[in-house]
Design a protein around this motif. Structure first.
Motif, PDB file in Angstrom:
ATOM      1  N   THR A  31       0.667  -1.213  -0.035  1.00 35.31           N
ATOM      2  CA  THR A  31       0.105  -0.025  -0.029  1.00 35.31           C
ATOM      3  C   THR A  31       0.866   1.233   0.080  1.00 35.31           C
ATOM      4  OG1 THR A  31      -0.157   0.197   2.529  1.00 35.31           O
ATOM      5  CG2 THR A  31      -1.750  -1.129   1.127  1.00 35.31           C
ATOM      6  N   GLY A  32       0.094   2.371  -0.169  1.00 37.44           N
ATOM      7  CA  GLY A  32       1.169   3.527  -0.174  1.00 37.44           C
ATOM      8  C   GLY A  32       0.277   4.782  -0.953  1.00 37.44           C
ATOM      9  N   MET A  33       0.713   5.910  -0.792  1.00 36.91           N
ATOM     10  CA  MET A  33      -0.098   7.133  -1.608  1.00 36.91           C
ATOM     11  C   MET A  33       0.492   6.901  -3.071  1.00 36.91           C
ATOM     12  SD  MET A  33      -1.656   8.801   0.852  1.00 36.91           S
ATOM     13  CE  MET A  33      -1.703  10.516   0.230  1.00 36.91           C
ATOM     14  N   SER A  34      -0.395   7.807  -3.983  1.00 35.20           N
ATOM     15  CA  SER A  34       0.285   7.879  -5.285  1.00 35.20           C
ATOM     16  C   SER A  34       1.753   8.403  -5.404  1.00 35.20           C
ATOM     17  CB  SER A  34      -0.683   8.783  -5.880  1.00 35.20           C
ATOM     18  OG  SER A  34      -0.361   8.951  -7.462  1.00 35.20           O
ATOM     19  N   GLY A  35       2.426   7.715  -6.243  1.00 32.63           N
ATOM     20  CA  GLY A  35       3.767   8.003  -6.335  1.00 32.63           C
ATOM     21  C   GLY A  35       5.003   7.527  -5.292  1.00 32.63           C
ATOM     22  N   ALA A  36       4.383   6.641  -4.510  1.00 37.53           N
ATOM     23  CA  ALA A  36       5.026   6.101  -3.456  1.00 37.53           C
ATOM     24  C   ALA A  36       6.041   5.119  -3.725  1.00 37.53           C
ATOM     25  CB  ALA A  36       4.223   5.745  -2.096  1.00 37.53           C
ATOM     26  N   GLY A  37       5.864   4.484  -5.037  1.00 24.69           N
ATOM     27  CA  GLY A  37       6.656   3.428  -5.415  1.00 24.69           C
ATOM     28  C   GLY A  37       5.880   2.044  -5.248  1.00 24.69           C
ATOM     29  N   VAL A  52       1.427 -11.449  -8.349  1.00 27.44           N
ATOM     30  CA  VAL A  52       1.235  -9.902  -7.918  1.00 27.44           C
ATOM     31  C   VAL A  52      -0.124  -9.668  -8.891  1.00 27.44           C
ATOM     32  CG1 VAL A  52       1.960  -7.692  -7.841  1.00 27.44           C
ATOM     33  CG2 VAL A  52       3.528  -9.412  -7.514  1.00 27.44           C
ATOM     34  N   VAL A  53      -1.060  -9.011  -7.937  1.00 27.49           N
ATOM     35  CA  VAL A  53      -2.243  -8.427  -8.372  1.00 27.49           C
ATOM     36  C   VAL A  53      -2.219  -6.736  -8.299  1.00 27.49           C
ATOM     37  CG1 VAL A  53      -4.874  -8.326  -8.505  1.00 27.49           C
ATOM     38  CG2 VAL A  53      -3.629 -10.451  -8.026  1.00 27.49           C
ATOM     39  N   ASP A  54      -1.879  -6.253  -9.393  1.00 24.83           N
ATOM     40  CA  ASP A  54      -1.689  -4.609  -8.990  1.00 24.83           C
ATOM     41  C   ASP A  54      -3.052  -3.919  -9.209  1.00 24.83           C
ATOM     42  OD1 ASP A  54      -0.588  -2.065  -8.749  1.00 24.83           O
ATOM     43  OD2 ASP A  54       0.603  -2.062 -10.698  1.00 24.83           O
ATOM     44  N   ASN A  55      -3.535  -2.893  -8.650  1.00 23.36           N
ATOM     45  CA  ASN A  55      -4.557  -2.139  -8.518  1.00 23.36           C
ATOM     46  C   ASN A  55      -5.822  -2.802  -7.878  1.00 23.36           C
ATOM     47  OD1 ASN A  55      -5.705   0.539  -8.655  1.00 23.36           O
ATOM     48  ND2 ASN A  55      -6.255   0.135 -11.025  1.00 23.36           N
ATOM     49  N   MET A  56      -5.769  -3.562  -6.896  1.00 29.27           N
ATOM     50  CA  MET A  56      -6.732  -4.298  -6.366  1.00 29.27           C
ATOM     51  C   MET A  56      -7.715  -3.727  -5.619  1.00 29.27           C
ATOM     52  SD  MET A  56      -7.295  -7.821  -5.900  1.00 29.27           S
ATOM     53  CE  MET A  56      -7.727  -8.852  -4.851  1.00 29.27           C
ATOM     54  N   LYS A  77       2.147 -17.749  -2.849  1.00 27.35           N
ATOM     55  CA  LYS A  77       2.509 -16.460  -2.417  1.00 27.35           C
ATOM     56  C   LYS A  77       1.873 -15.390  -3.155  1.00 27.35           C
ATOM     57  CE  LYS A  77       7.457 -17.635  -1.250  1.00 27.35           C
ATOM     58  NZ  LYS A  77       8.699 -17.188  -1.435  1.00 27.35           N
ATOM     59  N   LEU A  78       0.956 -14.610  -2.748  1.00 27.39           N
ATOM     60  CA  LEU A  78       0.167 -13.806  -3.268  1.00 27.39           C
ATOM     61  C   LEU A  78       0.467 -12.337  -2.910  1.00 27.39           C
ATOM     62  CD1 LEU A  78      -2.283 -12.977  -5.158  1.00 27.39           C
ATOM     63  CD2 LEU A  78      -3.750 -13.059  -2.875  1.00 27.39           C
ATOM     64  N   ALA A  79       0.579 -11.337  -3.673  1.00 32.39           N
ATOM     65  CA  ALA A  79       0.918  -9.853  -3.234  1.00 32.39           C
ATOM     66  C   ALA A  79      -0.262  -9.026  -3.899  1.00 32.39           C
ATOM     67  CB  ALA A  79       2.251  -9.521  -3.567  1.00 32.39           C
ATOM     68  N   ALA A  80      -0.765  -8.282  -3.064  1.00 31.18           N
ATOM     69  CA  ALA A  80      -1.821  -7.350  -3.826  1.00 31.18           C
ATOM     70  C   ALA A  80      -1.245  -6.172  -3.453  1.00 31.18           C
ATOM     71  CB  ALA A  80      -3.042  -7.579  -2.990  1.00 31.18           C
ATOM     72  N   VAL A  81      -1.622  -5.119  -4.660  1.00 28.60           N
ATOM     73  CA  VAL A  81      -1.203  -3.673  -4.364  1.00 28.60           C
ATOM     74  C   VAL A  81      -2.490  -2.906  -4.312  1.00 28.60           C
ATOM     75  CG1 VAL A  81      -0.012  -1.713  -5.598  1.00 28.60           C
ATOM     76  CG2 VAL A  81       0.694  -4.037  -6.059  1.00 28.60           C
ATOM     77  N   ILE A  82      -2.393  -2.307  -3.135  1.00 29.07           N
ATOM     78  CA  ILE A  82      -3.921  -1.665  -2.815  1.00 29.07           C
ATOM     79  C   ILE A  82      -3.706  -0.472  -2.600  1.00 29.07           C
ATOM     80  CG2 ILE A  82      -5.799  -1.772  -1.152  1.00 29.07           C
ATOM     81  CD1 ILE A  82      -5.362  -4.586  -0.813  1.00 29.07           C
ATOM     82  N   ASP A  83      -4.598   0.823  -3.176  1.00 29.76           N
ATOM     83  CA  ASP A  83      -4.466   2.096  -2.998  1.00 29.76           C
ATOM     84  C   ASP A  83      -4.967   2.486  -1.491  1.00 29.76           C
ATOM     85  OD1 ASP A  83      -4.189   4.976  -3.079  1.00 29.76           O
ATOM     86  OD2 ASP A  83      -5.424   5.092  -4.909  1.00 29.76           O
ATOM     87  N   VAL A  84      -4.431   3.296  -0.818  1.00 24.80           N
ATOM     88  CA  VAL A  84      -4.817   3.630   0.557  1.00 24.80           C
ATOM     89  C   VAL A  84      -6.084   4.426   0.580  1.00 24.80           C
ATOM     90  CG1 VAL A  84      -2.464   3.331   1.659  1.00 24.80           C
ATOM     91  CG2 VAL A  84      -3.156   5.220   0.798  1.00 24.80           C
ATOM     92  N   ARG A  85      -6.342   4.918  -0.433  1.00 26.34           N
ATOM     93  CA  ARG A  85      -7.574   6.034  -0.510  1.00 26.34           C
ATOM     94  C   ARG A  85      -8.780   5.146  -0.168  1.00 26.34           C
ATOM     95  NH1 ARG A  85      -6.722   9.262  -5.543  1.00 26.34           N
ATOM     96  NH2 ARG A  85      -5.338   7.585  -6.117  1.00 26.34           N
TER      97      ARG A  85
END
Length: 85
Positions: A31-37, A52-56, A77-85
């Protein structure tokens, strides 16, 4: 190994009706803010062999984990990229 009995609290503090996690299955949340990498971190994790699942959307995380652990997908092994908003 703990033997479960109906409607009792187990020694580890969980309830006997709680689902048990799949043996050897790992979930990583990025997780992280926009532009945080987040995308760069996801690329690195994917290079290490994670699925990896991006923008989950957060609401889909639990159904995805349930599907991955019950369907015998072969993914451990599952990694999910989630926006904190």
């Amino acid at each position: 190994m703990t033997i479960r009995k109906n409607d009792e609290t187990l020694p580890n503090g969980t309830h006997s009706s709680a689902p048990s996690p799949a043996e050897g299955f790992e979930v990583l949340l990025i997780t992280g803010m926009s532009g945080a990498g987040r995308s760069r971190a996801a690329d690195s994790i994917e290079d290490m062999g994670w699925y990896v699942v991006d923008n989950m959307p957060p609401k889909l995380l639990v159904p995805l984990v349930d599907m991955m652990t019950s369907a015998g997908s072969g993914i451990h092994k599952l990694a999910a990229v989630i926006d904190v908003r």
